[in-house]
Motif scaffolding. Structure first.
Motif, PDB file in Angstrom:
ATOM      1  N   GLU A   1     -33.134   8.127  31.177  1.00  0.00           N
ATOM      2  CA  GLU A   1     -31.946   7.771  30.764  1.00  0.00           C
ATOM      3  C   GLU A   1     -30.944   8.926  31.010  1.00  0.00           C
ATOM      4  O   GLU A   1     -29.579   9.151  31.028  1.00  0.00           O
ATOM      5  CB  GLU A   1     -31.236   7.295  29.190  1.00  0.00           C
ATOM      6  N   LYS A   2     -31.778  10.040  30.348  1.00  0.00           N
ATOM      7  CA  LYS A   2     -31.173  11.936  30.295  1.00  0.00           C
ATOM      8  C   LYS A   2     -31.209  11.870  31.507  1.00  0.00           C
ATOM      9  O   LYS A   2     -30.203  12.821  32.046  1.00  0.00           O
ATOM     10  CB  LYS A   2     -32.030  12.843  29.989  1.00  0.00           C
ATOM     11  N   HIS A   3     -32.022  11.898  33.310  1.00  0.00           N
ATOM     12  CA  HIS A   3     -31.516  11.775  34.174  1.00  0.00           C
ATOM     13  C   HIS A   3     -30.590  11.002  35.014  1.00  0.00           C
ATOM     14  O   HIS A   3     -29.169  12.085  35.278  1.00  0.00           O
ATOM     15  CB  HIS A   3     -32.965  11.402  34.523  1.00  0.00           C
ATOM     16  N   LEU A   4     -29.543  10.141  34.244  1.00  0.00           N
ATOM     17  CA  LEU A   4     -29.481   9.660  34.348  1.00  0.00           C
ATOM     18  C   LEU A   4     -27.361   9.433  33.866  1.00  0.00           C
ATOM     19  O   LEU A   4     -26.457  10.037  34.881  1.00  0.00           O
ATOM     20  CB  LEU A   4     -29.069   7.681  33.901  1.00  0.00           C
ATOM     21  N   HIS A   5     -27.956  10.413  33.193  1.00  0.00           N
ATOM     22  CA  HIS A   5     -26.710  11.322  32.198  1.00  0.00           C
ATOM     23  C   HIS A   5     -26.568  11.962  32.828  1.00  0.00           C
ATOM     24  O   HIS A   5     -24.974  12.281  32.978  1.00  0.00           O
ATOM     25  CB  HIS A   5     -26.952  11.265  30.393  1.00  0.00           C
ATOM     26  N   ARG A   6     -27.549  12.708  33.444  1.00  0.00           N
ATOM     27  CA  ARG A   6     -26.785  14.393  33.234  1.00  0.00           C
ATOM     28  C   ARG A   6     -26.411  14.206  35.070  1.00  0.00           C
ATOM     29  O   ARG A   6     -25.291  14.523  35.712  1.00  0.00           O
ATOM     30  CB  ARG A   6     -27.901  14.961  33.850  1.00  0.00           C
ATOM     31  N   ASN A   7     -26.453  12.880  35.558  1.00  0.00           N
ATOM     32  CA  ASN A   7     -25.750  12.561  36.885  1.00  0.00           C
ATOM     33  C   ASN A   7     -24.602  11.854  37.029  1.00  0.00           C
ATOM     34  O   ASN A   7     -24.323  10.869  37.554  1.00  0.00           O
ATOM     35  CB  ASN A   7     -26.939  11.873  37.367  1.00  0.00           C
ATOM     36  N   GLY A   8     -24.187  11.659  35.820  1.00  0.00           N
ATOM     37  CA  GLY A   8     -22.630  10.866  35.727  1.00  0.00           C
ATOM     38  C   GLY A   8     -22.790   9.336  35.314  1.00  0.00           C
ATOM     39  O   GLY A   8     -22.173   8.937  35.368  1.00  0.00           O
ATOM     40  N   THR A   9     -23.735   8.816  34.709  1.00  0.00           N
ATOM     41  CA  THR A   9     -24.296   7.510  34.526  1.00  0.00           C
ATOM     42  C   THR A   9     -23.990   7.105  33.375  1.00  0.00           C
ATOM     43  O   THR A   9     -25.037   7.999  32.157  1.00  0.00           O
ATOM     44  CB  THR A   9     -25.074   6.653  35.106  1.00  0.00           C
ATOM     45  N   VAL A  10     -22.756   6.672  32.075  1.00  0.00           N
ATOM     46  CA  VAL A  10     -22.349   6.569  31.053  1.00  0.00           C
ATOM     47  C   VAL A  10     -23.701   5.758  30.586  1.00  0.00           C
ATOM     48  O   VAL A  10     -22.951   4.063  31.211  1.00  0.00           O
ATOM     49  CB  VAL A  10     -21.775   6.969  30.467  1.00  0.00           C
ATOM     50  N   ILE A  11     -24.291   5.218  29.254  1.00  0.00           N
ATOM     51  CA  ILE A  11     -24.925   4.241  29.010  1.00  0.00           C
ATOM     52  C   ILE A  11     -24.637   3.802  27.949  1.00  0.00           C
ATOM     53  O   ILE A  11     -24.080   4.352  27.070  1.00  0.00           O
ATOM     54  CB  ILE A  11     -26.271   4.162  28.983  1.00  0.00           C
ATOM     55  N   ILE A  12     -23.916   2.360  27.776  1.00  0.00           N
ATOM     56  CA  ILE A  12     -23.569   2.002  26.739  1.00  0.00           C
ATOM     57  C   ILE A  12     -24.881   0.754  25.895  1.00  0.00           C
ATOM     58  O   ILE A  12     -25.059   0.151  27.152  1.00  0.00           O
ATOM     59  CB  ILE A  12     -22.166   1.095  26.419  1.00  0.00           C
ATOM     60  N   LYS A  13     -25.718   0.332  24.982  1.00  0.00           N
ATOM     61  CA  LYS A  13     -26.742  -0.105  24.894  1.00  0.00           C
ATOM     62  C   LYS A  13     -27.010  -0.865  23.682  1.00  0.00           C
ATOM     63  O   LYS A  13     -26.255  -0.674  22.379  1.00  0.00           O
ATOM     64  CB  LYS A  13     -28.478   0.915  24.322  1.00  0.00           C
ATOM     65  N   PHE A  14     -26.574  -2.000  24.259  1.00  0.00           N
ATOM     66  CA  PHE A  14     -26.219  -3.063  22.843  1.00  0.00           C
ATOM     67  C   PHE A  14     -27.227  -3.478  22.230  1.00  0.00           C
ATOM     68  O   PHE A  14     -27.312  -4.395  23.023  1.00  0.00           O
ATOM     69  CB  PHE A  14     -24.984  -4.035  23.160  1.00  0.00           C
ATOM     70  N   PHE A  15     -27.460  -4.220  21.151  1.00  0.00           N
ATOM     71  CA  PHE A  15     -28.659  -4.566  20.518  1.00  0.00           C
ATOM     72  C   PHE A  15     -28.185  -5.734  20.245  1.00  0.00           C
ATOM     73  O   PHE A  15     -27.195  -5.174  18.906  1.00  0.00           O
ATOM     74  CB  PHE A  15     -29.396  -3.842  19.211  1.00  0.00           C
TER      75      PHE A  15
END
Length: 292
Positions: free
Chosen positions: A170-184
């Motif tokens: 997830e850190k790699h994705l964030h650095r490359n422009g993927t914004v992650i929203i995690k819903f439980f």
């Protein structure tokens, strides 16, 4: 409606416990107003989706995790309604198939990531690899991992490495422009029971019910521990978790929509500005069309 994201947001799991979060919380909202509120949030999100698609600088990955009957499918249907389907993609992850078991546990999820400018929705996700596999560790043996040939191999070190892999992914994705929203979607055990009973009593909902749903319900406490641990280990400032009350579906959808809208808004997106040469070319084309 006042912004409520911070109430559900987890950025540091150090002191996190699920018991702190109410499953029937509604922030003082009324069900009668829910449809109007949701409609307004979706309209704003649609406008921002257009900017996201045009800029092609970021992608948005929305992850839904929950117990059975928590309302993942309906939440996706309602909160994503009205969005441009060209800019969205939805993946529902089931048990890995033979090909997927021949790769590392993140492979099939990496393949399903949204391109820049698009919104990707994962109904269940790479977190199943520290949720259902934590409750049913025998599933790990199907991965044919080096040094893992029995349940005794699955000690604390194994799970620590798996959480580490998820954080780094997830850190790699964030650095490359993927914004992650995690819903439980945080559902109470009693509400799940009532929804299962409705599925049994309503012929139109029978297809949603499976005997395995009740079987898995017997592991409720184990699943709650697995969810709590997963959130504790993987909630970060860059990739936070949101623990959303799920007993009232109408409020769940409002909370999800508001968080998605707020997240996109924080990106401060703008439509691309064309270079002067391209603008001049546009004017030439305009003059040609007007002369026809």
């Amino acid at each position: 409606m006042k912004h409520i994201a911070d109430k559900f947001k987890i950025t540091n799991g150090k002191d996190f416990t699920l018991q702190e979060f109410e499953t029937a919380y509604t922030a003082g909202c009324n069900k009668e107003d829910a449809a109007e509120i949701l409609d307004e949030l979706i309209k704003k999100t649609v406008a921002m989706q257009d900017e996201l698609y045009a800029a092609k600088q970021y992608s948005l990955l929305i992850i839904f995790q929950a117990m059975d009957a928590a309302g993942k499918d309906s939440a996706i249907a309602h909160t994503m309604s009205g969005l441009n389907p060209q800019g969205c993609q939805v993946f529902s992850f089931k048990q890995p198939n033979a090909e997927e078991y021949e790769h590392d546990f993140l492979w099939r999820h990496y393949k399903a990531l949204p391109e820049n400018g698009r919104i990707g929705i994962h109904n269940r996700s790479h977190y199943e690899n520290v949720l259902i596999t934590k409750v049913h560790p025998e599933l790990i043996l199907k991965e044919n991992l080096p040094g893992v040939n029995s349940l005794k191999s699955l000690g604390k070190e194994f799970w620590d490495y798996r959480y580490h892999s998820i954080r780094e992914f997830e850190k790699h994705l964030h650095r490359n422009g993927t914004v992650i929203i995690k819903f439980f979607l945080h559902l109470s055990k009693e509400e799940q029971k009532q929804r299962f009973l409705k599925r049994i009593d309503d012929p139109k909902k029978n297809w949603k019910f499976s005997a395995t749903d009740v079987e898995e319900r017997q592991y409720w406490d184990d699943y709650m521990k697995a969810y709590e641990k997963a959130i504790k280990e993987t909630a970060t400032e860059e990739n936070p978790w949101y623990v959303i009350p799920a007993d009232k579906k109408w409020f769940t959808r409002i909370a999800i929509s508001q968080i998605i809208l707020h997240t996109i808004d924080e990106l401060k997106l703008k439509y691309p500005v064309l270079p002067k040469a391209e603008k001049d070319k546009l004017q030439e084309m305009k003059m040609m069309l007007e002369k026809e």
